[in-house]
Design an enzyme around this catalytic site. Structure first.
Site, mmCIF file in Angstrom:
data_model
loop_
_atom_site.group_PDB
_atom_site.id
_atom_site.type_symbol
_atom_site.label_atom_id
_atom_site.label_comp_id
_atom_site.label_asym_id
_atom_site.label_seq_id
_atom_site.Cartn_x
_atom_site.Cartn_y
_atom_site.Cartn_z
ATOM 1 N N GLU A 24 -58.025 -6.646 -44.181
ATOM 2 C CA GLU A 24 -56.851 -6.010 -43.566
ATOM 3 C C GLU A 24 -56.003 -5.351 -44.639
ATOM 4 O O GLU A 24 -55.703 -5.968 -45.660
ATOM 5 C CB GLU A 24 -55.981 -7.060 -42.857
ATOM 6 C CG GLU A 24 -56.593 -7.642 -41.621
ATOM 7 C CD GLU A 24 -55.561 -8.462 -40.842
ATOM 8 O OE1 GLU A 24 -54.379 -8.491 -41.224
ATOM 9 O OE2 GLU A 24 -55.958 -9.069 -39.846
ATOM 10 N N ARG A 44 -64.165 -13.815 -39.428
ATOM 11 C CA ARG A 44 -64.804 -13.953 -38.105
ATOM 12 C C ARG A 44 -65.171 -12.565 -37.571
ATOM 13 O O ARG A 44 -64.725 -11.548 -38.094
ATOM 14 C CB ARG A 44 -63.806 -14.580 -37.131
ATOM 15 C CG ARG A 44 -62.573 -13.696 -36.950
ATOM 16 C CD ARG A 44 -61.618 -14.144 -35.864
ATOM 17 N NE ARG A 44 -60.600 -13.135 -35.638
ATOM 18 C CZ ARG A 44 -59.501 -12.962 -36.352
ATOM 19 N NH1 ARG A 44 -59.266 -13.738 -37.384
ATOM 20 N NH2 ARG A 44 -58.646 -11.999 -36.062
ATOM 21 N N ARG A 62 -57.252 -3.252 -24.773
ATOM 22 C CA ARG A 62 -57.326 -4.661 -24.362
ATOM 23 C C ARG A 62 -56.586 -4.794 -23.044
ATOM 24 O O ARG A 62 -55.389 -4.496 -22.959
ATOM 25 C CB ARG A 62 -56.670 -5.566 -25.394
ATOM 26 C CG ARG A 62 -57.340 -5.538 -26.743
ATOM 27 C CD ARG A 62 -56.780 -6.641 -27.601
ATOM 28 N NE ARG A 62 -57.286 -6.558 -28.951
ATOM 29 C CZ ARG A 62 -57.141 -7.514 -29.857
ATOM 30 N NH1 ARG A 62 -56.488 -8.640 -29.540
ATOM 31 N NH2 ARG A 62 -57.616 -7.379 -31.072
ATOM 32 N N GLY A 97 -48.230 -13.182 -38.282
ATOM 33 C CA GLY A 97 -46.784 -12.939 -38.309
ATOM 34 C C GLY A 97 -45.922 -14.176 -38.348
ATOM 35 O O GLY A 97 -44.709 -14.071 -38.495
ATOM 36 N N HIS A 104 -47.476 -8.981 -32.723
ATOM 37 C CA HIS A 104 -48.713 -9.336 -33.417
ATOM 38 C C HIS A 104 -49.913 -9.483 -32.484
ATOM 39 O O HIS A 104 -50.951 -9.993 -32.877
ATOM 40 C CB HIS A 104 -48.519 -10.580 -34.291
ATOM 41 C CG HIS A 104 -47.371 -10.401 -35.252
ATOM 42 N ND1 HIS A 104 -47.451 -9.562 -36.331
ATOM 43 C CD2 HIS A 104 -46.113 -10.905 -35.259
ATOM 44 C CE1 HIS A 104 -46.291 -9.557 -36.981
ATOM 45 N NE2 HIS A 104 -45.468 -10.363 -36.349
ATOM 46 N N GLU A 148 -43.648 -10.340 -51.089
ATOM 47 C CA GLU A 148 -44.176 -8.978 -51.239
ATOM 48 C C GLU A 148 -43.058 -7.978 -51.004
ATOM 49 O O GLU A 148 -42.116 -8.256 -50.257
ATOM 50 C CB GLU A 148 -45.265 -8.702 -50.172
ATOM 51 C CG GLU A 148 -46.599 -9.341 -50.457
ATOM 52 C CD GLU A 148 -47.628 -9.044 -49.369
ATOM 53 O OE1 GLU A 148 -47.285 -8.400 -48.351
ATOM 54 O OE2 GLU A 148 -48.777 -9.459 -49.551
ATOM 55 N N TYR A 203 -41.475 -5.227 -48.999
ATOM 56 C CA TYR A 203 -41.589 -4.955 -47.558
ATOM 57 C C TYR A 203 -41.852 -3.474 -47.337
ATOM 58 O O TYR A 203 -41.063 -2.622 -47.760
ATOM 59 C CB TYR A 203 -40.302 -5.383 -46.844
ATOM 60 C CG TYR A 203 -40.303 -5.042 -45.362
ATOM 61 C CD1 TYR A 203 -41.190 -5.674 -44.490
ATOM 62 C CD2 TYR A 203 -39.437 -4.085 -44.847
ATOM 63 C CE1 TYR A 203 -41.204 -5.359 -43.141
ATOM 64 C CE2 TYR A 203 -39.446 -3.769 -43.491
ATOM 65 C CZ TYR A 203 -40.337 -4.407 -42.648
ATOM 66 O OH TYR A 203 -40.352 -4.094 -41.318
ATOM 67 N N VAL A 205 -62.066 -9.288 -32.177
ATOM 68 C CA VAL A 205 -61.987 -8.796 -30.794
ATOM 69 C C VAL A 205 -62.398 -7.318 -30.735
ATOM 70 O O VAL A 205 -63.171 -6.905 -29.871
ATOM 71 C CB VAL A 205 -60.556 -8.952 -30.240
ATOM 72 C CG1 VAL A 205 -60.418 -8.301 -28.863
ATOM 73 C CG2 VAL A 205 -60.141 -10.418 -30.176
ATOM 74 N N LYS A 262 -52.595 -7.202 -30.704
ATOM 75 C CA LYS A 262 -53.087 -5.832 -30.642
ATOM 76 C C LYS A 262 -53.322 -5.426 -29.197
ATOM 77 O O LYS A 262 -53.780 -6.236 -28.390
ATOM 78 C CB LYS A 262 -54.395 -5.716 -31.434
ATOM 79 C CG LYS A 262 -54.203 -5.982 -32.927
ATOM 80 C CD LYS A 262 -55.534 -6.147 -33.642
ATOM 81 C CE LYS A 262 -55.304 -6.529 -35.101
ATOM 82 N NZ LYS A 262 -56.550 -6.972 -35.747
HETATM 83 C C1 MV4 Z 1 -46.337 -6.857 -44.123
HETATM 84 C C2 MV4 Z 1 -45.533 -5.881 -43.493
HETATM 85 C C3 MV4 Z 1 -44.774 -5.058 -44.313
HETATM 86 N N1 MV4 Z 1 -44.791 -5.216 -45.658
HETATM 87 N N2 MV4 Z 1 -46.338 -6.975 -45.461
HETATM 88 C C4 MV4 Z 1 -47.659 -9.085 -40.141
HETATM 89 C C5 MV4 Z 1 -48.674 -10.159 -39.926
HETATM 90 C C6 MV4 Z 1 -49.489 -10.227 -41.141
HETATM 91 N N3 MV4 Z 1 -50.865 -9.997 -40.776
HETATM 92 C C7 MV4 Z 1 -48.959 -9.216 -42.087
HETATM 93 N N4 MV4 Z 1 -47.883 -8.562 -41.433
HETATM 94 C C8 MV4 Z 1 -47.114 -7.631 -42.066
HETATM 95 N N5 MV4 Z 1 -47.112 -7.690 -43.423
HETATM 96 C C9 MV4 Z 1 -45.573 -6.168 -46.192
HETATM 97 N N6 MV4 Z 1 -45.567 -6.321 -47.523
HETATM 98 C C10 MV4 Z 1 -45.567 -5.783 -42.115
HETATM 99 C C11 MV4 Z 1 -46.357 -6.678 -41.381
HETATM 100 C C12 MV4 Z 1 -46.357 -6.481 -39.961
HETATM 101 C C13 MV4 Z 1 -47.519 -6.097 -39.303
HETATM 102 C C14 MV4 Z 1 -48.725 -5.920 -39.949
HETATM 103 C C15 MV4 Z 1 -49.856 -5.546 -39.268
HETATM 104 C C16 MV4 Z 1 -49.801 -5.332 -37.909
HETATM 105 C C17 MV4 Z 1 -48.628 -5.491 -37.252
HETATM 106 C C18 MV4 Z 1 -47.481 -5.876 -37.915
HETATM 107 C C19 MV4 Z 1 -46.293 -6.030 -37.222
HETATM 108 C C20 MV4 Z 1 -45.165 -6.404 -37.876
HETATM 109 C C21 MV4 Z 1 -45.199 -6.648 -39.252
#
Ligand code: MV4
Length: 447
Positions: A275, A291, A337, A165, A235, A200, A202, A294, A237
């Site tokens: 992911e 990796r 967790r 994030g 961010h 990207e 959103y 968790v 979990k």
């Molecule tokens: C995003 C999204 C919405 N749209 N991408 C957050 C960290 C990174 N791993 C990717 N993330 C996100 N990407 C697009 N195009 C929203 C998030 C996001 C999120 C993703 C997974 C788990 C928790 C999150 C919390 C806030 C935002």
């Protein structure tokens, strides 16, 4: 097979790796900081080496000290666990250069997936679906405007070196793009020393679903199904499930087929996690983790596999020895967790644990390095235990989780057990009806 494995980590994951080593008959070397001399991972190891003072940068991230520990103990393999040096391609390279096998992917694949732009380009070329967005890095504001107009607002500007994030900014409308673009750039430069960004579309209410992969060095790739990791705060979990309450077996098979074929083509090896964001019945790949994660235990419970054992066997050159059709998903698993934190403010609460009683019984697993009398140091991550339950159905798993949380007793420090008890009793959680935004709203409500 290996003669001795050095575990370059601490806490519950160091114990988790020791357990797999012991079942394989392989002696272990623990490394520890001076803050962890009395820690459970040191007590249970066959040998231990002190690698430095308490701050992680001087101990668990101290590459020369860890390589020296491997050399003086004669370890022929190293497991990095998660966090710390686990996704550091230079470290993996140095380990191998010292004649020690790195239990994980090749440095090339770690490096590739560490660059989110490169990772997306590889996956897209192999037919894995992505979120609509820029074709690679966006060099300037003018290009950003063109891309955003094409895909439509809202858009998200992300750092290529990001993850977790950081360096991520939303632009709801065209007027917000200039600020989002320059803020993401600046944050990326200061946080990662790399200001490459991409754009990207959103997605406003996705679930976070990830797929567990395992590949051997002979070209065999399988998946162990998905985990739903949508329940997170900032961010981090808090609770993960296998399978996802939102996914059918058919959707899982389809996703697994695309993902395993892609990883087979790039010659990936060892454990990995893809992911995805999942919204309106569509999957979009966002990142790959190279990796052990968790939350791997929920996958182990539904598949009946020891993922760390598989990682070690594969690193030693063994074949998987089974195919996708041999992998079956049984029941439902949930992991909580448990952090040494105030359950309301989330402030870390390190200190001495005065009493510790872990729950047990059918379908209950606790992965923790706590013991009565141990000290939780203030220097590291606040996660101190993982409670994993497994049952034939999701409803039964929730019932089992409720009773296991009620049995769990930790005194001396505050923990997030009480928060998990509130989550488990919530009707939307019970219905499996949640997105990545659910928990932030839940914890902002008065108790
Ligand atoms: C995003 C999204 C919405 N749209 N991408 C957050 C960290 C990174 N791993 C990717 N993330 C996100 N990407 C697009 N195009 C929203 C998030 C996001 C999120 C993703 C997974 C788990 C928790 C999150 C919390 C806030 C935002």
């Amino acid at each position: 097979m290996f003669q001795k494995i050095l575990i370059a980590n601490r806490g519950e994951i160091a114990l988790r790796i020791q357990r797999a080593c012991r079942e394989l008959g392989i002696p272990t070397v623990a490394v520890h900081s001076t803050a962890d001399s009395e820690a459970m991972h040191v007590r249970l190891a066959d040998e231990s080496v002190c690698i430095g003072p308490p701050p992680a940068k001087d101990s668990y991230l101290n590459i020369p000290a860890i390589l020296s520990a491997a050399a003086i103990t004669g370890a022929d393999a190293l497991h990095p666990g998660y966090g710390f040096l686990s996704e550091n391609a230079n470290f993996a390279e140095m380990v191998e250069a010292h004649g020690v096998t790195f239990i994980g992917p090749s440095p090339r694949h770690i490096r590739m997936m560490g660059d989110k732009i490169a990772a997306k380009a590889e996956m897209a070329a192999l037919g894995v679906p992505l979120v609509p967005g820029s074709d690679g890095a966006v060099p300037d504001l003018a290009t950003a405007r063109t891309v955003a107009r094409q895909i439509g607002y809202p858009v998200l500007v992300k750092a290529a070196a990001g993850g977790g994030g950081r360096g991520m900014k939303v632009a709801q409308r065209a007027e917000e793009l200039e600020d989002a673009f320059s803020l993401a750039r600046t944050e990326a430069r200061t946080a990662f020393g790399n200001d490459a960004v991409y754009i990207e579309k959103y997605l406003d209410r996705p679930r976070h679903i990830e797929l567990q992969i395992m590949a051997d060095s002979h070209g065999n790739v399988v998946h162990f199904g998905e985990r739903d990791c949508s329940l997170q705060r900032r961010h981090q979990k808090l609770l993960e499930e296998a399978g996802s309450p939102a996914l059918s077996a058919g959707a899982r098979d389809a996703l697994g087929k695309v993902a395993t074929e892609a990883l087979e083509k790039i010659g990936y090896r060892n454990a990995g996690t893809l992911e995805f964001l999942y919204q309106d019945g569509q999957f979009a790949f966002i990142e790959m983790n190279t990796r052990l994660q968790v939350e791997h235990p929920v996958t182990e419970m539904v598949c009946g596999v020891d993922l760390v054992r598989e990682q070690i066997r594969i690193a030693a050159g063994a074949e998987l020895g089974y195919g996708q059709s041999d992998i079956h998903f049984t029941g439902h698993a949930i992991e909580c967790r448990i952090n040494a934190e105030d359950p309301v403010t989330f402030m870390p609460t390190p200190g001495r644990v005065t009493a510790f009683h872990a729950p047990g019984g059918l379908g209950v697993r606790v992965d923790s390095a706590l013991y009565a009398g141990c000290v939780v140091p203030p220097y590291y991550d606040s996660m101190v235990a993982k409670l994993i339950v497994h049952a034939p159905t999701r409803a039964a798993a929730i019932g089992r989780l409720r009773r296991a949380l009620a049995e769990f007793a930790v005194s001396g420090i505050q923990t997030t057990i009480a928060l998990h008890q509130r989550i488990v009793d919530d009707a939307s959680f019970q219905a499996g009806d949640y997105t990545i935004h659910w928990l932030e709203r839940f914890v902002s409500q008065p108790v």
